[in-house]
Design an enzyme around this catalytic site. Structure first.
Site, short mmCIF file in Angstrom:
data_model
loop_
_atom_site.label_atom_id
_atom_site.label_comp_id
_atom_site.label_asym_id
_atom_site.label_seq_id
_atom_site.Cartn_x
_atom_site.Cartn_y
_atom_site.Cartn_z
N GLU A 57 -20.23 60.41 61.93
CA GLU A 57 -20.87 60.56 60.22
C GLU A 57 -20.78 61.31 59.42
O GLU A 57 -22.11 62.55 59.09
CB GLU A 57 -22.14 60.65 61.91
CG GLU A 57 -22.83 59.23 62.65
CD GLU A 57 -24.38 59.42 63.09
OE1 GLU A 57 -24.86 60.38 63.44
OE2 GLU A 57 -24.67 58.85 63.80
N VAL A 58 -19.45 61.64 59.01
CA VAL A 58 -19.40 62.98 57.97
C VAL A 58 -19.91 62.21 56.63
O VAL A 58 -19.40 61.43 55.60
CB VAL A 58 -18.05 62.97 57.75
CG1 VAL A 58 -17.61 64.47 57.35
CG2 VAL A 58 -17.21 62.78 59.51
#
Length: 262
Positions: A57-58
């Protein structure tokens, strides 16, 4: 990274100045910080076989000023930026702890082309952990994803289910039925996957959705769910016998999976 990057002394290592949830991958100091964190964990767990290095989830990767400049260069993409950082962290781990295999969450990898993944060298360095916490996961889609990862060069994959959390940011009581169905769906994926591809399954138990969120349900109320999920996985399914087994183990007279219990 939020619990580190929220501090003033590490704020200069953020990818985006105002947001503490992503690391700037261009700074040498960023890798030094990650290495220090790895070393601290290894000091407490010397006999590790696997080490989960995160990388999920960057959302803001590529939006920092240094990243924008990097992306303007020919053939550079956000995917390659992500993979180069994963490779740097995995290589750093391997050089200090050659007996330890790094694990990464797979969501940043899912949409990447097979060619991009294969050419990165990452499949030779890490094992992806495919996560899905829904009660009705796309079994066929997961089987195809595993096949894709195999073609890219990943030798093994992990699954990640959930025994608590994942059903609401401020959930108070655990929806056992939801989590049980999640395990049963993963068992279906496992039964349709090559026997030698699955390294293991991690039953995640969320505390909160991110570092600045409220707590979701706590461990004590989730222990019946954990017991049900573990027994379902151990026995390859859920039955009256499994239900009785959990009741005996926990000293409960009647286990309810589809309603909230007192």
């Amino acid at each position: 990274m939020e619990f580190v990057l929220k501090h003033r002394e590490f704020a200069h290592l953020r990818e985006v100045k105002a947001l503490p949830n992503a690391l700037n991958p261009h700074k040498e100091e960023s890798l030094a910080l990650v290495k220090a964190m790895i070393d601290q964990v290894m000091a407490l767990h010397e006999d590790l076989q696997w080490f989960h290095i995160g990388c999920d989830e960057v959302y803001y990767l590529g939006e920092g000023e240094e990243s924008k400049q990097w992306l303007q260069q020919q053939d550079n993409t956000p995917e390659k930026l992500c993979l180069s950082h994963i490779k740097a962290v995995a290589t750093c781990l391997a050089s200090s702890y050659p007996m330890v295999t790094p694990i990464v969450w797979d969501d940043m990898l899912r949409g990447m082309s097979e060619e991009t993944l294969a050419e990165s060298g990452v499949p030779q360095l890490v094992q992806p952990m495919i996560w899905d916490y829904a009660a009705d996961i796309n079994v066929e889609g997961k089987v195809q994803l595993i096949e894709k990862y195999r073609r890219c060069g990943f030798s093994k994959v992990w699954f990640a289910s959930a025994f608590k959390g994942a059903t609401g940011v401020n959930q108070s009581l655990t929806l056992i039925g939801h989590h049980l169905r999640n395990q049963l769906e993963w068992l279906q994926v496992a039964s349709r996957s090559p026997v030698d591809v699955l390294e293991g399954i991690a039953l995640t138990g969320w505390q909160r959705y991110d570092h600045f969120s409220v707590l979701c349900e706590l461990l004590p109320v989730a222990i019946p769910s954990l017991a049900v999920c573990l027994q379902a996985l151990k026995n390859g399914g859920y039955s009256e016998k499994v239900k009785e087994n959990v009741e005996n183990l926990l000293g409960m007279s009647n286990l309810e999976v589809d309603t909230f219990m007192r």
